[in-house]
Design an enzyme around this catalytic site. Structure first.
Site, mmCIF file in Angstrom:
data_model
loop_
_atom_site.group_PDB
_atom_site.id
_atom_site.type_symbol
_atom_site.label_atom_id
_atom_site.label_comp_id
_atom_site.label_asym_id
_atom_site.label_seq_id
_atom_site.Cartn_x
_atom_site.Cartn_y
_atom_site.Cartn_z
ATOM 1 N N VAL A 18 0.846 -1.186 0.000
ATOM 2 C CA VAL A 18 0.000 0.000 0.000
ATOM 3 C C VAL A 18 0.894 1.254 0.000
ATOM 4 C CG1 VAL A 18 -0.212 -0.044 2.535
ATOM 5 C CG2 VAL A 18 -1.960 1.083 1.176
ATOM 6 N N ASP A 19 0.477 2.243 -0.790
ATOM 7 C CA ASP A 19 1.226 3.511 -0.922
ATOM 8 C C ASP A 19 2.555 3.417 -1.664
ATOM 9 O OD1 ASP A 19 -0.670 5.062 0.212
ATOM 10 O OD2 ASP A 19 0.165 4.964 2.247
ATOM 11 N N LYS A 22 0.833 2.284 -6.854
ATOM 12 C CA LYS A 22 0.128 1.605 -7.951
ATOM 13 C C LYS A 22 -0.750 2.601 -8.722
ATOM 14 C CE LYS A 22 -1.539 -1.550 -5.110
ATOM 15 N NZ LYS A 22 -0.823 -1.730 -3.839
ATOM 16 N N SER A 23 -1.564 3.356 -7.966
ATOM 17 C CA SER A 23 -2.484 4.288 -8.630
ATOM 18 C C SER A 23 -1.733 5.393 -9.357
ATOM 19 C CB SER A 23 -3.412 4.945 -7.622
ATOM 20 O OG SER A 23 -4.035 3.976 -6.871
ATOM 21 N N PRO A 94 -6.266 -0.766 -8.443
ATOM 22 C CA PRO A 94 -5.587 -0.788 -7.151
ATOM 23 C C PRO A 94 -6.303 0.117 -6.153
ATOM 24 C CG PRO A 94 -4.230 0.241 -8.841
ATOM 25 C CD PRO A 94 -5.451 -0.231 -9.518
ATOM 26 N N LYS A 148 9.509 5.857 -7.235
ATOM 27 C CA LYS A 148 9.935 6.988 -6.377
ATOM 28 C C LYS A 148 11.458 7.143 -6.387
ATOM 29 C CE LYS A 148 5.837 6.231 -3.525
ATOM 30 N NZ LYS A 148 5.174 6.296 -2.247
ATOM 31 N N GLY A 455 -1.709 -50.885 4.247
ATOM 32 C CA GLY A 455 -1.240 -50.144 5.424
ATOM 33 C C GLY A 455 0.145 -49.608 5.152
ATOM 34 N N SER A 462 3.505 -57.820 6.138
ATOM 35 C CA SER A 462 4.253 -59.036 5.786
ATOM 36 C C SER A 462 4.344 -59.988 6.970
ATOM 37 C CB SER A 462 5.665 -58.691 5.347
ATOM 38 O OG SER A 462 5.633 -57.626 4.466
ATOM 39 N N SER A 529 -0.346 -50.168 -1.097
ATOM 40 C CA SER A 529 -1.465 -49.687 -1.925
ATOM 41 C C SER A 529 -2.131 -48.450 -1.326
ATOM 42 C CB SER A 529 -2.478 -50.799 -2.177
ATOM 43 O OG SER A 529 -2.719 -51.568 -1.024
HETATM 44 P P1 ADP Z 1 5.023 -54.219 6.360
HETATM 45 O O1 ADP Z 1 4.986 -55.540 5.668
HETATM 46 O O2 ADP Z 1 3.640 -53.692 6.669
HETATM 47 O O3 ADP Z 1 5.901 -53.223 5.738
HETATM 48 P P2 ADP Z 1 6.591 -55.634 8.330
HETATM 49 O O4 ADP Z 1 5.771 -56.835 8.608
HETATM 50 O O5 ADP Z 1 7.736 -55.761 7.389
HETATM 51 O O6 ADP Z 1 5.619 -54.468 7.842
HETATM 52 O O7 ADP Z 1 7.118 -55.015 9.678
HETATM 53 C C1 ADP Z 1 6.296 -54.840 10.790
HETATM 54 C C2 ADP Z 1 7.138 -54.732 12.053
HETATM 55 O O8 ADP Z 1 6.275 -54.403 13.135
HETATM 56 C C3 ADP Z 1 7.815 -56.046 12.413
HETATM 57 O O9 ADP Z 1 9.109 -55.770 12.900
HETATM 58 C C4 ADP Z 1 6.911 -56.609 13.513
HETATM 59 O O10 ADP Z 1 7.619 -57.437 14.420
HETATM 60 C C5 ADP Z 1 6.408 -55.333 14.199
HETATM 61 N N1 ADP Z 1 5.098 -55.500 14.844
HETATM 62 C C6 ADP Z 1 4.781 -55.075 16.075
HETATM 63 N N2 ADP Z 1 3.511 -55.387 16.384
HETATM 64 C C7 ADP Z 1 3.002 -56.024 15.333
HETATM 65 C C8 ADP Z 1 1.756 -56.629 15.077
HETATM 66 N N3 ADP Z 1 0.758 -56.585 15.931
HETATM 67 N N4 ADP Z 1 1.576 -57.207 13.876
HETATM 68 C C9 ADP Z 1 2.567 -57.242 12.973
HETATM 69 N N5 ADP Z 1 3.773 -56.729 13.164
HETATM 70 C C10 ADP Z 1 4.016 -56.094 14.342
#
Ligand code: ADP
Length: 619
Positions: A18-19, A22-23, A94, A148, A455, A462, A529
């Protein structure tokens, strides 16, 4: 028919603290290029003298605006002017009360942006805020006017100092200073012609710079974007009308319309007067299509090679304009290109401090804050990422009729939800299986199934899958575990972690799982996923036997476990697109089963899934 009259008049937006002038700048410019009648000017000068004030060029603009308010000239926010070369229009007056609000709507279509700074007063908060706003609105190039100069005795060194400071700020936010021009609106230095007061300046005057400015440089995308403005019925012709935002269109051009996802050819161009064979960025045209497909206002026409993504979820940087707080359970109206959609804000990721460009620690977004949010819509919206196409990735949000935010789209982290239509299937006739799924089920004494574990990395997918696999195998269940990481070593080794490749990774895994079910197996799929839309696609392959299991654990818990050391790397920025850190994870809305691994032990989690599978797939 569409007439190309004022459409190609370059639109200018001017911003600054402002000031900072622009104008006065606009007043002086209009006067110097002869847009103001001598009598009018004389009158104003006399009036100032009478009031005992020194005449200011800003008065000129005020006077013009007063006349507009009385309905004498066009509207209040646009000021047209003409140089020897072409016509221009300032799209925001402005000093207007709701200046920023107008910027959100006005600057969204600006072709040229001017940033004005008072060299005596220096760079102020609004100088920075407005620059940031320009960037948010997709403008990455500004003409910087250092106004200015007379007040600092036309000092080159002072000019260079402030220029260095501003250039640094601008480059930090990703804006290029197209030209840096020292001026004095009051004295008329360097506006129309070069001033004798600054012989050290060897560039062009403002008007020369303006006339030499290449408008289309703001949007370099060669891909076609044709947002549909309207549909006219002319006799038995259906004319699709819009403005080309990027690319070129001629008769015979192949287009795909989104969200309907149908492709057609441009049959005829309906432009009057028909000046060209091919139309391009900024041209407003009407077209007829080779086939009767469903096209509506708000749809997007594009080329087939690189159409916008279709998505119902995206991230965005927004400028929040409303006094009210962001409400997560509220519906806002989003206007993007020519479309309108009902959306909600799901998450505030960051609030940015404009002064320091760092993240603010506060939680609530306040008026005039800039923040990063996640937006969700119930409909699929055709969208470009801001880095890909600046003119089609800006939007504003409305609450009732009030504009509450303006922003730009960031969908780098989200997959395209468009269904790819291909013609390859035409000559493929699937063979029937000699041994049916039912025959296999009877022999194995259970039905096949896809048990999809989703997850964060380290949530426990796994671990649970391996244990469940072992236990069910000993109970004579035909079970096989497909692990995301294992598939990436073989079948999916050509894929990385971009949204597109993640999508393909999931598609292939789901297809492999499906084949296993044909062989009578229960398949455990462990795959982060991250996107809901992709998991839905996987479900859609065999919905009747697909079960979604959410292996739940927060980012904090998973990064503490950090089984593979990946979180540490991702936090340091050594891994790009890491889910939960630099790439989103969308938890299932209605999973078939949730196992929270921060609350349950491994043993409990395994038992839970084992019981669920036996219940679901036993005879
Ligand atoms: P992801 O496959 O989801 O990437 P992982 O199975 O490779 O995960 O790793 C999970 C980690 O979490 C392991 O070290 C496991 O021992 C630990 N953990 C602790 N609590 C749990 C549970 N309730 N179920 C599965 N894994 C668990």
């Amino acid at each position: 028919m569409i007439q190309n009259n004022d459409f190609d008049v370059p639109k200018i937006v001017i911003v600054g603290h402002v000031d900072h002038g622009k104008s006065s700048f606009i007043g002086r410019l209009l006067y110097d290029i002869g847009e103001i009648q001598k009598e009018k000017f004389g009158e104003l000068k006399k009036a100032s003298k009478k009031r005992g004030e020194e005449f200011e060029f800003a008065f000129l603009l005020d006077a013009l605006q007063d006349e507009r308010d009385q309905g004498i000239t066009i509207d209040t926010t646009r000021i047209f002017f003409k140089t020897k070369k072409r016509k221009y229009v300032f799209i925001d007056a402005p000093g207007h009360k709701e200046f920023i609000r107008n910027m959100i709507t006005g600057a969204a279509s600006a072709d040229i942006a001017i940033l004005i700074v008072d060299v005596k007063d220096g760079i102020k908060q609004q100088t920075k805020k407005h620059s940031y706003l320009l960037k948010l609105l997709g403008i990455e190039k500004v003409i910087t006017l250092y106004n200015k100069m007379d007040k600092i005795s036309y000092s080159e060194s002072k000019f260079l100092n402030i220029k260095a400071e501003l250039d640094e700020f601008l480059s930090n936010i990703g804006i290029e200073s197209y030209t840096s021009l020292p001026i004095s609106s009051k004295k008329g230095d360097n506006i129309v012609s070069l001033s004798k007061n600054m012989r050290w300046y060897h560039g062009q005057s403002f008007v020369e710079i303006l006339d030499g400015y290449k408008i289309q440089e703001n949007n370099k995308s060669e891909f076609i974007r044709f947002p549909v403005q309207d549909i006219y019925k002319l006799g038995d012709k259906r004319v699709i009308v819009g403005r080309i935002e990027s690319g070129k269109i001629k008769s015979g051009t192949k287009l795909i319309f989104l969200p309907s996802n149908e492709s057609v050819y441009v049959k005829t161009l309906e432009v009057w007067p028909k000046a060209k064979k091919e139309y391009e960025v900024g041209d407003c045209i009407g077209i007829t299509l080779s086939d009767e497909i469903f096209v509506d206002k708000g749809n997007m026409g594009s080329d087939l090679e690189r159409p916008p993504k279709l998505t119902n979820r995206f991230e965005s940087r927004v400028f929040w304009l409303s006094k009210s707080k962001i409400l997560f359970n509220k519906k806002y109206l989003m206007k993007i290109n020519t479309g309108e959609y009902e959306v909600s804000i799901n998450k505030i990721k960051k609030i940015i401090d404009v002064e320091s460009l760092t993240e603010k620690t506060k939680i609530n977004v306040q008026k005039n804050d800039i923040c990063e949010v996640v937006i969700h819509s119930s409909e699929l919206i055709p969208m470009d990422d801001y880095s890909f196409n600046k003119s089609t990735s800006r939007f504003c949000l409305l609450d009732e009729k009030e504009i509450v935010a303006g922003g730009i789209v960031d969908i780098r982290n989200y997959p395209d939800q468009r269904e790819y239509k291909d013609n390859f299937k035409q000559n493929i006739v699937p063979e029937n299986y000699a041994v049916s799924e039912i025959d296999r089920s009877i022999r194995f004494n259970h039905r096949p199934g896809i048990v999809w574990l989703t997850g964060l990395s380290g949530a426990g997918k796994s671990t649970i899958a391996k244990n469940v696999e072992k236990r069910l195998f000993h109970k004579n269940i035909n079970i096989f575990s497909l692990d995301g990481d294992n598939l990436r070593i073989g079948l999916n080794k050509n894929l990385n972690f971009s949204p597109e490749d993640r999508t393909e990774n999931i598609r292939r895994t789901a297809e492999v799982a499906n084949l296993f079910t044909k062989a009578g197996f229960i398949v455990l799929v462990s795959l982060i996923s991250p996107y809901r839309s992709e998991r839905k696609k996987a479900r859609d392959i065999r919905p009747e036997i697909f079960r979604e299991i959410y292996i739940e654990a927060s980012v904090e818990v998973c990064s503490k476990r950090d089984v593979k050391g990946l979180y540490a790397k991702a936090i340091k920025g050594e891994i790009k697109n890491f889910t939960g850190i630099s790439s989103p994870y969308e938890p299932p809305e209605m999973p078939n089963l949730v196992i929270n691994t921060s609350r349950c032990s491994v043993e409990e989690s395994v038992r839970k899934l084992e019981e669920y599978i036996l219940k679901e797939f036993s005879f």
